[in-house]
Every structure is written in C-alpha cells, then in structure tokens.
Design a protein around this motif. Structure first.
Motif, mmCIF file in Angstrom:
data_model
loop_
_atom_site.group_PDB
_atom_site.id
_atom_site.type_symbol
_atom_site.label_atom_id
_atom_site.label_comp_id
_atom_site.label_asym_id
_atom_site.label_seq_id
_atom_site.Cartn_x
_atom_site.Cartn_y
_atom_site.Cartn_z
ATOM 1 N N VAL A 1 0.812 -1.222 0.000
ATOM 2 C CA VAL A 1 0.000 0.000 0.000
ATOM 3 C C VAL A 1 0.846 1.273 0.000
ATOM 4 N N PRO A 2 1.903 1.377 0.828
ATOM 5 C CA PRO A 2 2.730 2.587 0.756
ATOM 6 C C PRO A 2 3.276 2.845 -0.647
ATOM 7 N N TYR A 3 3.692 1.779 -1.332
ATOM 8 C CA TYR A 3 4.165 1.960 -2.710
ATOM 9 C C TYR A 3 3.030 2.428 -3.618
ATOM 10 N N GLN A 4 1.832 1.832 -3.452
ATOM 11 C CA GLN A 4 0.696 2.237 -4.272
ATOM 12 C C GLN A 4 0.393 3.712 -4.094
ATOM 13 N N TYR A 5 0.456 4.184 -2.851
ATOM 14 C CA TYR A 5 0.180 5.600 -2.604
ATOM 15 C C TYR A 5 1.241 6.492 -3.249
ATOM 16 N N ILE B 1 9.613 6.300 -9.368
ATOM 17 C CA ILE B 1 8.665 5.250 -9.000
ATOM 18 C C ILE B 1 9.168 3.888 -9.477
ATOM 19 N N ALA B 2 9.701 3.846 -10.700
ATOM 20 C CA ALA B 2 10.217 2.586 -11.248
ATOM 21 C C ALA B 2 11.387 2.069 -10.411
ATOM 22 N N LYS B 3 12.251 2.970 -9.939
ATOM 23 C CA LYS B 3 13.395 2.565 -9.122
ATOM 24 C C LYS B 3 12.940 2.038 -7.765
ATOM 25 N N PHE B 4 11.933 2.671 -7.164
ATOM 26 C CA PHE B 4 11.387 2.165 -5.902
ATOM 27 C C PHE B 4 10.918 0.720 -6.069
ATOM 28 N N ALA B 5 10.184 0.464 -7.143
ATOM 29 C CA ALA B 5 9.656 -0.883 -7.383
ATOM 30 C C ALA B 5 10.780 -1.889 -7.588
ATOM 31 N N GLU B 6 11.772 -1.510 -8.387
ATOM 32 C CA GLU B 6 12.892 -2.417 -8.667
ATOM 33 C C GLU B 6 13.678 -2.737 -7.402
ATOM 34 N N ASP B 7 13.997 -1.706 -6.626
ATOM 35 C CA ASP B 7 14.777 -1.912 -5.397
ATOM 36 C C ASP B 7 13.995 -2.715 -4.362
ATOM 37 N N TYR B 8 12.691 -2.536 -4.332
ATOM 38 C CA TYR B 8 11.864 -3.275 -3.371
ATOM 39 C C TYR B 8 11.823 -4.751 -3.736
ATOM 40 N N LYS B 9 11.693 -5.031 -5.031
ATOM 41 C CA LYS B 9 11.666 -6.417 -5.487
ATOM 42 C C LYS B 9 12.986 -7.128 -5.202
ATOM 43 N N LYS B 10 14.083 -6.391 -5.274
ATOM 44 C CA LYS B 10 15.403 -6.982 -5.052
ATOM 45 C C LYS B 10 15.762 -7.057 -3.570
ATOM 46 N N GLY B 11 14.946 -6.474 -2.715
ATOM 47 C CA GLY B 11 15.249 -6.490 -1.288
ATOM 48 C C GLY B 11 16.209 -5.394 -0.875
ATOM 49 N N ILE B 12 16.564 -4.510 -1.808
ATOM 50 C CA ILE B 12 17.466 -3.397 -1.497
ATOM 51 C C ILE B 12 16.732 -2.354 -0.657
ATOM 52 N N MET B 13 15.494 -2.074 -1.052
ATOM 53 C CA MET B 13 14.662 -1.127 -0.312
ATOM 54 C C MET B 13 13.802 -1.906 0.676
ATOM 55 N N GLU C 1 11.628 1.657 4.867
ATOM 56 C CA GLU C 1 12.055 2.749 3.984
ATOM 57 C C GLU C 1 10.935 3.145 3.031
ATOM 58 N N MET C 2 10.186 2.155 2.554
ATOM 59 C CA MET C 2 9.055 2.444 1.667
ATOM 60 C C MET C 2 7.993 3.232 2.431
ATOM 61 N N LYS C 3 7.747 2.817 3.669
ATOM 62 C CA LYS C 3 6.746 3.523 4.483
ATOM 63 C C LYS C 3 7.202 4.949 4.786
ATOM 64 N N LYS C 4 8.489 5.119 5.013
ATOM 65 C CA LYS C 4 9.008 6.461 5.297
ATOM 66 C C LYS C 4 8.813 7.384 4.099
ATOM 67 N N GLU C 5 9.096 6.860 2.903
ATOM 68 C CA GLU C 5 8.879 7.661 1.685
ATOM 69 C C GLU C 5 7.403 8.046 1.555
#
Length: 494
Positions: free
Chosen positions: A363-367, A378-390, A394-398
């Motif tokens: 949900v934080p990413y969706q928002y 936005i694309a970088k957030f998704a990529e880093d999250y999928k890889k476990g980097i983010m 950190e997603m919630k903070k953003e």
C-alpha cells in the motif's frame, strides 16, 4: 458513433466468483452507495477486477493510442493518473477531443456526496484530476454537492448535519485550487430554492417523466422498501450533466420558461469514480428523448483509491483507519501508515533481503504511485523493493513524507477559505473561459449534429431527411422499451 449501452446497470458479478459452487465466496458489488470487493471460498478479500467491470458495463479502457491523441490534441502530457491507469476507463472521450479540436465549448461536471465533515485523500483524487482537466481544456466547470442525496440514503443523517458537511466539503474542494472565474459550485438544498434553478427543475421534471420505476430499480437495485425520495433523486443528478440546466453560467436568462436548445446541445465531460457510472448510464440512454435533446455525456472513470488495509478495500468515511484524512495531523498520518498500511514485504529482514518484496500489493508503494510524478523514481522504488534493497520501513518512510507534504499543502490552502470565499463560488453567475485557442478543425454545422448519439447524415455524408430522422428516433424508442423490459426483469429476478 457512440458505443451501444448495456441492457441494465445491475450490480456486477465477477466471473471468477460467479462460477464457484458456493461457500464463503461472494461477488463484488459496485453501485453509487455501496461498494464491496469479492471474497474467495476461504473468505479472503479479492482485488477489484476493473477489466471485468469495464467489460460488463461496456466501457472502453483507456489505452496508449488514446493517451497519445490526448497529448497531441491538447498539447499537455497526460496526467500521471492517466499514464498509470488510476483513471482507466471512459465513455466517448474521443468525442470530447473532437469537440476541442473544433474549438467548441463543452461543460465539465463532477460532484460529491457529503457524508462527513472532512474529505480523505481518496475523495480528493477526482477533484485534483478535474482541476487538471479544467486547466488543460479551459472550460466551464460545475460541481454538485448532493446533501439531499446523503440525507435520503443515510438513515442516521439529519438535514442540518449533512448541509454543514456540504459547506465544509465545498471549502475542501475549493482548496484544491479551482479558478473561481470558471467554476460554479452548488449545494442542492441551497440551489434548488435559489430562484436560479428554474431550468434545472424543468429539466429534472421532464427527465423524471421519461424514467419508469422499473428502470430505476433495474439500475440501482431499489425495491418496494426504498423511499420515494431515493427513487426521484436520480433525475436530479442526471440533468446536472445538461448545460441547459445552468443558463446563467453562459450569460442567458434564467427566469424565462423556455430552455435553450443551443445549451442543450452542448457536450459534457464527467470525471468520476466507476461506482457513479449507473447514474450517467441512465442519462446516456434517455438524453435524446428530451424536448431539447442533449448528446450523451462523456465520462472518465477512476478506480477506487486502495484503503490502508490493502487489496479489495476502499477508503471509507466509516472507518478512520482505512484512510488518510485531509484534516489528519502529521502524527496521525505517520501512525496510520506505520500501523495500518498493508505491506508487500517479507516477514523478516533476512527474508526480505533474500526474496525481496512485492510492490504490487504494498500500500505505501501504491500511494507513492498516486502522488509521485517522477516515473523514473517510481520505477526505481519498485525495482529496489523487489530486489530487497529497499526495505518495508524505507518504503513507508517515503510514503509518510509524501502524504504529509500533500496534506500539509492542502491544509495551508484550506485555512484561507473563508465563508466569503465560499459564497463567491456558490453564487450563480456568468463564468469566464477561453477554450481551445487554436482549433484545428471546422465547427460542425446544425445538419451534422447527432440523432440519438448517431451523426444525422447518411452513408454518403448527406444530411438525413426528416422522415429518416423519425425512423431513427422510432428505432431508438423500440430499443429503449426493450432495455426497460430487461431492466424490469433484472429487478424482479433480484
């Protein structure tokens, strides 16, 4: 040619649940007053299936070709909510682009049913988008606040209470930044007793005569226990889409009995959430039957802004933890996102580093996709999250930073909206707009206007004779009666 209308607007049944033998599985239900996602046999809430909604209700999905044309015709990059599919479906948007290319005026119309004293971020989406459309097309805008509707449909609400909600919500809407010179906002209970509503009331009464109880029941699922006000209200929201309901906006006499044929022929574009479509389906089926026929209004439909709890949830005024309100403090926003926002991350830090998270259900990413305009970010957030980097935190903070900034900006604007400012938006008056400064196509002549949604010309492009137009009208009437019977059968079956 416009698209054919479906036979009725009964609640949608998803194929994936409708074919299940039964157990705990339920179908999703979508109507203007009640929205529920489907559940599977285990009782799990499913995501809304918007493609199925579009197919069932016979709308068109907004595709790349339409977005390319939108940008080419308007000279504006499509809004991120168009690019990312939050506004996903439409009816006849291409006809509005045709009108804009010809330099013709059209009416922009949307509304809100005031059920609480403060809007949440899900409520602001259609208005933010409407402002974008107003800025892009530079056209007159009408915003309807249906305090009467909420009183009729919400058992516990009192008239005085819902009227105050309407005034508070109107101030919220103004805070989004609408240009007062080309925006008229009205609260039903005020406008309908103002003396400026004569043509609106004449349109409403005529439209009421065209619609049967069976049609209304088939459209909205009403039954014998539904109050008569609820049955009658539909006509009011329908004729709000007619420019002829507001002659004063165009500098015409609002006191005369005779309504304007020219205004009646003006197109209308309605941005709204998909659950409001049933109202305007009724308009589209019957607007050509008015004494002064109107073209079918065009619509752009939005998805529901996901609740903090995640898939299948819709932000609700009855559940404060399902939504971020525009009156929330920074502390409340932080608490809601940290405690209630559904995460697509793994159960442990180690697992998240190893397997990564799922941004599609986070949900934080969706928002962030709703409010961050930078596509690459936005694309970088998704990529880093999928890889476990983010990480989830950190997603919630953003998300917290983004939502806090959005709400703070709104609250600063809201603090400046006095009663005097509100009254100026509510004052019936002539609006000012410029429209398309550089039309690229000639305006249509009277002989090229539509008959029941179809151009009044034959296959060779020649104007239809009166007899041909009468035959078309007769065929349209046969189709209307057929739809009415089907709607009645659907209502009886339910």
């Amino acid at each position: 040619m416009t698209e054919p209308e479906p036979p009725s607007v009964a609640a949608l049944s998803l194929a994936e649940t409708a074919t299940q033998p039964v157990a705990k599985a339920t179908e999703q239900e979508i109507n203007p007053w009640d929205v529920h996602a489907a559940t599977d046999e285990q009782g799990n809430v499913l995501e809304f299936d918007y493609k199925a909604i579009s197919e069932k209700w016979n709308t068109k999905l907004i595709d790349g070709a339409l977005l390319e044309r939108f940008e080419r015709v308007t000279g504006h990059k499509p809004h991120r909510w168009l690019r990312r599919g939050l506004f996903f479906s439409h009816r006849d948007l291409e006809l509005i682009l045709d009108a804009y290319e010809r330099g013709e005026t059209f009416l922009l119309y949307t509304g809100r049913g005031p059920s609480s004293d403060s809007m949440h971020i899900g409520h602001t989406i259609p208005f933010e988008f409407t402002k974008y459309l107003q800025d892009v097309f530079d056209v007159p805008l009408v915003i309807m606040l249906t305090d009467d509707e909420k009183f009729l449909f919400k058992e516990k609400l009192k008239q005085e209470e819902v009227y105050q909600f309407a005034r508070d919500n109107a101030k919220d809407i103004i805070s989004i930044g609408f240009d007062v010179k080309k925006t008229f906002i009205f609260i039903d209970s005020e406008f309908f007793t103002s003396g400026y509503n004569r043509h609106f009331s004449l349109n409403s009464t005529e439209f009421e005569k065209l619609i049967t109880n069976n049609q209304v029941r088939g459209a909205f699922g009403f039954d014998g226990s539904t109050n008569i006000g609820a049955n009658a209200f539909a006509a009011k929201q329908c004729v709000a889409a007619f420019a002829s309901s507001y002659p004063f906006i165009f500098g015409e006499d609002h006191k005369t009995y005779r309504r304007s044929k020219q205004l009646a022929a003006m197109p209308c574009l309605i941005p709204c959430a998909i659950d409001q479509d049933p109202y305007f389906r009724i308009v589209r089926e019957n607007c050509s039957r008015m004494d002064n026929p109107s073209p079918k209004p065009a619509l752009i439909h939005s998805k529901f802004l996901t609740s903090l709890q995640g898939a299948g949830g819709k932000m609700s005024a009855s559940n404060p933890n399902s939504a971020i309100y525009m009156s929330d403090t920074e502390k409340q926003i932080k608490n809601k996102i940290n405690k209630h926002a559904f995460s697509g991350g793994q159960e442990t830090l180690e697992l998240h580093r190893e397997k990564g998270g799922n941004p599609d259900i986070d949900v934080p990413y969706q928002y962030l996709t709703y409010f961050e305009d930078d596509d690459e970010k936005i694309a970088k957030f998704a990529e880093d999250y999928k890889k476990g980097i983010m990480l989830t935190g950190e997603m919630k903070k953003e998300c917290i930073n983004m939502m806090t900034a959005y709400v703070k900006k709104f609250q600063e604007a809201r603090a400046k909206i006095t009663d005097e400012v509100l009254e100026e938006y509510l004052r019936p008056r002539k609006l000012e707009w410029r429209g398309n400064p550089n039309p690229t196509k000639p305006k249509t002549s009277a002989t090229e206007k539509e008959v029941d949604g179809a151009p009044a010309v034959d296959e060779d492009g020649k104007p239809l004779t009166k007899n041909q137009q009468k035959k078309l009208a007769k065929l349209a009437e046969v189709e209307r009666k057929k739809r009415e019977k089907e709607a009645a059968a659907a209502a009886k079956a339910s």
